[in-house]
Design a protein around this motif. Structure first.
Motif: not given
Lengths: 160, 625
Positions: B197, B225, B350, B455
């Protein structure tokens, strides 16, 4: 699109049923507000009061959430919502000029609705089709690889 | 479902699954037409293609010899919609509705691929005689290693049996029947997997912290996201949703949780829909719910939709939001592993992190640790965007250089322009200049040059992009998204934006750069959460590498890239102007005048700097000053 009295009444009943079914889950407020937003396309004071009363919390809590998250709107939106992507990929490919053109064509700022209730402009963070940048979406129709000169023709399609 | 049923479904689907990875297999006599159903290709009309392929095959009498599969993202979004035909592995790009009949007739019926639609950019690769290029031979795919994306484009994400056929739920079966929770955690630790992430915290350690016994625990998936221009997680959820569900169940077993939440952006309708379908199918098959595989292990997952707040990508803000509050971060410690969702110990990872878990379990920690670099194991998915030829999704082993990603896979900068900078890490990251193109992409190297892994968004900029303007763009974003809870972030980002705006409008003053640096330093050490602490990064990194651009704006009132409108003047070069009057007709402000066949002039007082004249001039006579 303005709702008729009957529509509001039936949507309110439906919201009450949704609240009854969801008030006992963990963290019920957001899903209920999201449902109301989708159903009415905005959250009126009446809707927020209804939600607060049903859950036994202050209206201020509901209002606080409605103003915190971008998804919630306190005013009705136009028939056609023009979302112009302002994500990074679109920005470096000229999305600012596209948004300027839409604003000047419709004569309103981002976040506003035209006086006839037809168009609203939304500047959106990322619509996720970066391969088509710069992108704009009108009620689900995607337009990609835009230059300002394309805007006139696109808006005319909806302004019939 | 028991282990035997799982094995049977896997065996039944194996021939199809094998055909879709290797090329040149004899196949099963049925053509598989894989149509990309990711957001990018759907935007360019792929949904309609699916219907057309099915109806056209019916019309030409080969419906039983054609299987149309709507898949997840293949990655090369710039050339969408993408269609791959197996067993040949033929790669069709930019397929239009009117091409479908020809593909069905010539290729599916006649065995002759439609050459004009085949994407064949294989670079320097030498293929054996008589071997026509396939998906995996193209320059775009050749240097990639797709682990987290392994099933994207390979299976129908709405069919759990196709997932089971590619070893789906085998990792969950393995941990439940053969491994203790401690062994699972040790395996993840040994693999070296770090959070995808952004921050890169070792996943195994997170799990270990949540191990202490407690009556109730949660597993959460961060699918919020929010970094604009990044779509790795979305593509995984759209293309391989079960991989995330399975990994969450494994995490649940490892720490002793029976409930999971996925917090996903509401702006991702296709991902939400596929997740909903996947959860239902998994429940129906008994792969979520009570007594999974008859082992007594219970685990179920709920979806929660985000509501458009970037700060909710921060883990404590996300948990607060699931609880039904304004998504404001909480101070850490206590960390979520100790006191998380509803005050209970929580593991939060994530999407891309979870996407690696099942393979680590199946192939072993050593296998995973052998990919990538020593401190950054495995692969990383990047969303390539901006001024780059192959916009799309790529997955490379950690340690691949930026140059390989941008030039070999990404195809370089279009329109003969010069590369200026790559931006990684979004609003929390930084810009990397051309001098650092040979930096290996891993957590530590990127940090050392003032950016971060983030990310996975990677936006490429060319000579026409102004770095001060880009810094301002990111600050506008953080000002907008700052939750307002802590003073340094709420006021600091606003103040930095004010200064940047002034600079881009030509009102910059001596001392502005120093002020920016001072506020940045304060913000980095005093903001409550990572959003505020990292908000100055775009400014700090552009000041580090492109200080001359800031100085040109402030001291010379000049934008070297020609992007800042206020500092820009359009003029007509009398040597080149033929006096055709085209620009004067197109000018929306009536600012251009002159006599036909004599050089025209622009009145700077009337000019609104829209650039239409420059676009229309056929002689290149309009210049920016």
């Amino acid at each position: 699109m303005a709702l008729t009295k009957e529509q509001i009444a039936s949507k309110t009943e439906e919201l009450k049923a949704f609240i009854a079914a969801h008030k006992d889950i963990d963290g019920p407020l957001m899903p209920i507000m999201q449902h109301a937003q989708e159903s009415f396309s905005y959250l009126s004071m009446e809707t927020m009061t209804l939600i607060a009363d049903s859950l036994g919390i202050p209206v201020a809590d509901v209002y606080g959430i409605a103003t915190f998250y971008a998804q919630f709107s306190l005013k009705p939106k136009g028939d056609y919502v023009v979302s112009v992507c302002q994500g990074t990929a679109c920005y470096v490919k000229g999305a600012a000029a596209v948004l300027e053109e839409v604003k000047s064509r419709l004569g309103i700022e981002a976040g506003e609705t035209t006086p006839d209730g037809k168009f609203s402009i939304q500047d959106t963070r990322c619509l996720g089709c970066c391969g088509l940048a710069p992108v704009m979406v009108v009620n689900g129709d995607v337009y990609g690889r835009l230059v300002p000169a394309d805007i006139k023709g696109i808006l005319e399609k909806y302004d019939a | 479902m028991n282990l035997e049923t799982l094995a049977r479904i896997r065996e039944e689907g194996q021939a199809n699954a094998a055909m879709r990875v290797a090329t040149g297999l004899p196949g099963t006599g049925v053509h598989h037409v894989m149509v990309c159903g990711g957001t990018g290709c759907t935007s360019s009309g792929s949904e309609k293609l699916c219907e057309l392929f099915a109806s056209e095959a019916e019309k030409q009498g080969i419906a039983d010899k054609v299987k149309v599969v709507r898949t997840g993202c293949f990655g090369l979004c710039a050339l969408g919609p993408i269609v791959i035909v197996y067993p040949e592995g033929t790669f069709y790009s930019q397929v239009k509705a009117e091409d479908v009949a020809e593909i069905v007739e010539s290729h599916l019926l006649g065995g002759e691929p439609v050459e004009r639609l085949v994407y064949e950019d294989i670079g320097d690769l030498k293929l054996p005689e008589g071997h026509s290029p396939t998906l995996y031979d193209t320059v775009f795919y050749h240097k990639q290693l797709r682990l987290a994306l392994r099933n994207c484009g390979r299976i129908n994400p709405e069919d759990i049996n196709e997932y089971i056929a590619v070893d789906g739920y085998r990792a969950l079966a393995k941990v439940l029947t053969e491994m203790t929770p401690d062994e699972v955690i040790q395996t993840v630790l040994d693999s070296g997997l770090r959070g995808r992430g952004g921050a890169g915290f070792p996943t195994g350690r997170k799990w270990m912290f949540a191990k202490a016994p407690a009556p109730k625990k949660y597993v959460v998936c961060n699918a919020d996201e929010g970094d604009p221009g990044a779509f790795m997680d979305r593509s995984i959820l759209e293309g391989d949703p079960h991989a995330v569900l399975e990994a969450m169940a494994i995490a649940g077993y490892a720490i002793g949780a029976d409930e999971g939440y996925i917090y996903v952006r509401a702006e991702y309708p296709i991902a939400v829909q596929r997740l909903t379908i996947a959860i239902e199918q998994a429940r129906e098959a008994g792969l979520l719910g009570k007594d999974i595989f008859g082992t007594g292990f219970d685990f179920d997952i709920q979806l929660r939709l985000g509501a458009g707040a970037f700060v909710c990508g921060e883990e404590t803000a996300l948990l607060t939001s699931i609880e039904g509050n304004r998504g404001e971060p909480r101070p850490r410690p206590p960390f979520p592993a100790v006191k998380g969702l509803f005050g209970k110990p929580t593991v939060i990872n994530n999407v891309e992190t979870y996407a690696n878990i099942c393979q680590i379990i199946l192939n072993g920690a050593d296998w995973f640790a052998s990919q990538g670099t020593k401190t950054s194991t495995g692969t990383k998915v990047f969303a390539l965007g901006g001024k780059i030829k192959h916009t799309g999704l790529v997955e490379v082993p950690m340690g691949t250089t930026l140059r390989e990603i941008i030039y070999d896979i990404g195809g370089g900068i279009p329109n003969g322009k010069k590369f200026k900078a790559a931006q990684t890490g979004g609003p929390s990251g930084g810009c990397i200049p051309a001098a650092n193109l040979d930096t290996a992409v891993d957590y530590d190297s990127l940090k050392a040059i003032g950016s971060m892994m983030g990310s996975g968004g990677m936006i490429i900029m060319d000579e026409d992009n102004c770095m001060v303007d880009i810094a301002k763009f990111f600050l506008e974003f953080t000002v907008d998204e700052s939750c307002g809870k802590c003073v340094p972030c709420r006021l600091g980002t606003r103040r930095m934006l004010d200064i940047l705006t002034r600079i881009t409008e030509g009102k910059g003053e001596d001392g502005d750069i120093e002020k920016l640096e001072a506020i940045a330093a304060d913000l980095q050490c005093s903001a409550l959460c990572a959003l505020g602490q990292t908000a100055p990064n775009p400014v700090v990194s552009t000041l580090r590498y492109f200080r001359d651009e800031y100085e040109a704006h402030i001291y010379e009132k000049r934008c070297p890239a020609g992007a800042c409108k206020a500092l820009l003047q359009y003029a007509i070069d009398p040597e080149k102007c033929k006096g055709c009057s085209l620009c004067s007709k197109k000018c929306p402000a009536g600012a251009i005048s002159g006599e036909i066949k004599k050089p025209f002039t622009i009145d700077p007082a009337k000019c609104i700097k829209c650039g239409v004249c420059m676009e229309t001039c056929r002689f290149g006579a309009v210049v920016k000053k």
